[in-house]
Design a protein around this motif. Structure first.
Motif, short mmCIF file in Angstrom:
data_model
loop_
_atom_site.label_atom_id
_atom_site.label_comp_id
_atom_site.label_asym_id
_atom_site.label_seq_id
_atom_site.Cartn_x
_atom_site.Cartn_y
_atom_site.Cartn_z
N LEU A 48 0.83 -1.21 0.00
CA LEU A 48 0.00 0.00 0.00
C LEU A 48 0.86 1.25 0.00
O LEU A 48 1.93 1.29 0.59
CB LEU A 48 -0.93 0.00 1.22
CG LEU A 48 -1.77 -1.27 1.42
CD1 LEU A 48 -2.69 -1.10 2.63
CD2 LEU A 48 -2.56 -1.62 0.18
N PRO A 65 -3.74 0.46 -2.50
CA PRO A 65 -2.78 -0.40 -3.19
C PRO A 65 -1.92 0.40 -4.17
O PRO A 65 -2.37 1.35 -4.80
CB PRO A 65 -3.67 -1.41 -3.93
CG PRO A 65 -4.91 -1.46 -3.10
CD PRO A 65 -5.12 -0.05 -2.63
N ALA A 120 -8.17 -3.24 0.25
CA ALA A 120 -6.97 -3.64 0.98
C ALA A 120 -7.30 -4.61 2.11
O ALA A 120 -6.48 -5.46 2.47
CB ALA A 120 -6.25 -2.41 1.53
#
Length: 162
Positions: A48, A65, A120
């Motif tokens: 990330l 991301p 995520a």
């Protein structure tokens, strides 16, 4: 490279389960997050990036991301605002106390609202900048969201090539 940063200190103080990983940071990479994913041997959706933005003129931290871009309208909506724009790098460094390429959402100089891309949380673990260029922490994304008191929302769009 020191593995003890304000970010790792904040995670330790929060009792977080995390591990620290280093990689060779390339300051000339076109996309720093993708370079980190490649260097760590991880898929980009698991590494990330931390971006600093302004929503209605107020600072916000966005985590998503590395193969995605922030959808500004979605980011603004997630915070309850109308308009969003990226923060200038020098302002992001002043606000967070970190250098661009090493901005972590953990242990920032000033706590600001944080939003994590909902996708995520589908990952069993993620890598997030540990407060220094070339330093990442591996953590459960739900733990990261909890520690940061982050909002979880769909804030990203597919990255445009070119």
């Amino acid at each position: 490279m020191s593995k003890a940063t304000r970010a790792t200190g904040a995670l330790a103080a929060a009792g977080a389960a995390f591990t620290v990983h280093t990689y060779d940071y390339d300051p000339n990479a076109d996309r720093i997050g993708l370079q980190a994913a490649d260097a760590l041997g991880e898929p980009p959706e698991r590494v990330l990036k931390t971006l600093m933005a302004l929503v209605d003129g107020k600072p916000v931290c966005a985590i998503l991301p590395s193969d995605r871009e922030v959808a500004m309208k979605k980011l603004a909506a997630a915070i309850g605002g109308k308009a969003a724009a990226m923060m200038k790098p020098a302002d992001a460094e002043r606000m967070t106390g970190y250098k661009v390429g090493g901005i972590s959402p953990f242990g920032q100089a000033r706590r600001v609202p944080t939003v994590i891309e909902a996708a995520a949380l589908d990952q069993p673990f993620v890598y997030i900048n540990g407060g220094q260029r070339g330093l990442q922490v591996r953590i459960d994304p739900a733990d990261a969201a909890h520690i940061l008191d982050a909002r979880v929302a769909p804030i990203s769009a597919e990255m445009r090539s070119g």
